[in-house]
Design an enzyme around this catalytic site. Sequence first.
Site, PDB file in Angstrom:
ATOM      1  N   GLY A 100       0.814  -1.209   0.000  1.00 56.35           N
ATOM      2  CA  GLY A 100       0.000   0.000   0.000  1.00 56.35           C
ATOM      3  C   GLY A 100       0.846   1.257   0.000  1.00 56.35           C
ATOM      4  O   GLY A 100       2.077   1.214   0.058  1.00 56.35           O
ATOM      5  N   ARG A 103       4.039   5.889   2.053  1.00 57.22           N
ATOM      6  CA  ARG A 103       4.503   7.266   2.262  1.00 57.22           C
ATOM      7  C   ARG A 103       3.968   8.203   1.185  1.00 57.22           C
ATOM      8  O   ARG A 103       4.555   9.250   0.931  1.00 57.22           O
ATOM      9  CB  ARG A 103       6.022   7.324   2.323  1.00 57.22           C
ATOM     10  CG  ARG A 103       6.745   6.746   1.115  1.00 57.22           C
ATOM     11  CD  ARG A 103       8.237   6.946   1.234  1.00 57.22           C
ATOM     12  NE  ARG A 103       8.956   6.258   0.179  1.00 57.22           N
ATOM     13  CZ  ARG A 103      10.253   6.420  -0.078  1.00 57.22           C
ATOM     14  NH1 ARG A 103      10.947   7.255   0.641  1.00 57.22           N
ATOM     15  NH2 ARG A 103      10.832   5.749  -1.040  1.00 57.22           N
ATOM     16  N   LYS A 122       4.312  12.508  -2.213  1.00 59.40           N
ATOM     17  CA  LYS A 122       5.162  11.406  -1.756  1.00 59.40           C
ATOM     18  C   LYS A 122       6.077  11.939  -0.656  1.00 59.40           C
ATOM     19  O   LYS A 122       6.864  12.856  -0.885  1.00 59.40           O
ATOM     20  CB  LYS A 122       5.998  10.848  -2.906  1.00 59.40           C
ATOM     21  CG  LYS A 122       6.863   9.656  -2.495  1.00 59.40           C
ATOM     22  CD  LYS A 122       7.577   9.053  -3.685  1.00 59.40           C
ATOM     23  CE  LYS A 122       8.423   7.852  -3.283  1.00 59.40           C
ATOM     24  NZ  LYS A 122       9.112   7.246  -4.448  1.00 59.40           N
ATOM     25  N   GLY A 135       7.060   7.022   6.766  1.00 63.01           N
ATOM     26  CA  GLY A 135       6.188   7.735   5.840  1.00 63.01           C
ATOM     27  C   GLY A 135       6.817   8.941   5.180  1.00 63.01           C
ATOM     28  O   GLY A 135       6.134   9.682   4.461  1.00 63.01           O
ATOM     29  N   ASP A 261       4.435  -4.255  -7.470  1.00 63.08           N
ATOM     30  CA  ASP A 261       3.805  -3.057  -6.915  1.00 63.08           C
ATOM     31  C   ASP A 261       4.407  -1.781  -7.489  1.00 63.08           C
ATOM     32  O   ASP A 261       3.921  -0.682  -7.187  1.00 63.08           O
ATOM     33  CB  ASP A 261       3.907  -3.044  -5.386  1.00 63.08           C
ATOM     34  CG  ASP A 261       5.334  -3.160  -4.886  1.00 63.08           C
ATOM     35  OD1 ASP A 261       5.945  -4.210  -5.121  1.00 63.08           O
ATOM     36  OD2 ASP A 261       5.842  -2.202  -4.276  1.00 63.08           O
ATOM     37  N   ASP A 271       7.706   5.068  -9.641  1.00 64.57           N
ATOM     38  CA  ASP A 271       8.455   4.745  -8.426  1.00 64.57           C
ATOM     39  C   ASP A 271       9.964   4.722  -8.681  1.00 64.57           C
ATOM     40  O   ASP A 271      10.598   3.673  -8.716  1.00 64.57           O
ATOM     41  CB  ASP A 271       7.976   3.417  -7.834  1.00 64.57           C
ATOM     42  CG  ASP A 271       6.623   3.575  -7.158  1.00 64.57           C
ATOM     43  OD1 ASP A 271       6.150   4.718  -7.065  1.00 64.57           O
ATOM     44  OD2 ASP A 271       6.037   2.571  -6.734  1.00 64.57           O
TER      45      ASP A 271
END
Length: 494
Positions: A100, A103, A122, A135, A261, A271
């Site tokens: 999930g 952060r 982010k 986070g 992910d 990412d």
Amino acid sequence: MTSAIAIDSPATNTSGLNWVNSFAALGPDFYTELQPTPLPAPYWVGKSRALARELGLEDHWLESADTLEALTGNRLLPGSGPLASVYSGHQFGVWAGQLGDGRALLLGEIDSPSGPQEMQLKGAGQTPYSRMGDGRAVLRSSIREFLCSEAMHGLGIPTTRALCVTGSDAPVRREEIETAAVVTRTAPSFIRFGHFEHFSYTGQHAQLKALADYVIDRFYPACREAPQPYAALLEAVSERTAHLMAAWQAVGFCHGVMNTDNMSILGLTMDYGPFQFLDAFDPGHICNHSDAQGRYAYNRQPNMAYWNLFCLGQALLPLIGEQELALAALEPYKTQFPEALYARMRGKLGLADERPEDKALVDDCFKLLAAGKTDYSIFWRRLNGFTPQSGHEPVRDLFFDRESFNAWALQYSERLAGVDAELRAGLMHRNNPKFVLRNHLGEEAIRAAKLKDFSGVDTLLALLQSPCEEHPGHDSFAGFPPDWASSIEISCSS
């Protein structure tokens, strides 16, 4: 870390943002609503004014104190509804279970001239999915993501975008104490393969169907007309992913952490962590110091993408129904990836048409570069000036084995017979960037930024947003990496 600062009242909506928030309409099974955790005394680190204009934002919006506070998570943008989405995934080939947004907070979706765009912070604080993490994001990694997001867009490679980076002197513990930062990211959607895996592996098939229907209706409407819409979705994602991998390989980009992910359902690069653009061409190069087994080495990226697509196919199997249909939907990847890669390589060679001998020409070029550990970007940029009549010295000088280069140069010269020189020059100029985000360039900008000098970030951003242009006076940014560049270690914490 400081987290007791109260979130201010909503910022004044001087930008005219029109929020849609379609992902939130899926319901609470898909996310947790929560507020960002504020940071003290934020400051601007970098801004992509080009992206701001594409989003229809007014020029002064990225200059205001209200915006600075809002994009650091200290106050809310009117109409936004912050949430963290839940997903699962395979990490380094192992099922990791629930993950999930640990952060990242999705502020919502805005209507823009380029279509609906999600806006995400982010580094905005802990969420229910932080898994013992803080986070937060640090200045170092945030600058890297900001610059590479915009660099990939400048290269014409599908990617999430980065609107800005804000910083704070709030301490964040990594291998050492660093300072905090927040990246504002945008994309049509941040939905990942892992979102589908989550609902499939937990047996929540109604939610799996709702998610698939949402993605089809919003992003792949043609799939709705197919005999099996969910198999058609898998096939469409396979095709987009094939073209994305071809783009990465052609430009020499290593992602470093291709977990399911981190794979976009829209075929976007997303990412940015331990990424790297190749310096010396080494097919087995591992850019991620955490990847001890080399799972995500440069030459393994295409196969890892297929492995991830297979995982997506497994996740969608409750909707597709028949395994044979799912496997058939993956087949286009096997043909479209090499076709797309050779098409991109022909562009780098300045070849507008396809001929049977082109595959051997490209393959022999890769072998030549690998044997000499030749600087990848500089080779292609210098090749722009290659002609069958020239002495080829600027290119030849990159090789110790001159005879091998001469043999390939003869092969290339023969292929150029009858090729329009002006058309070829235009193709090569557009496909062979002068500037890429090498690790040492990012490192130099980061070191200066830690001293509150953000001019290096601004300069790199300008070069990377139009990487094929000459940018007189900035040749040092397109030169060979210094000796110390090889000692830079980039890991998953980057």
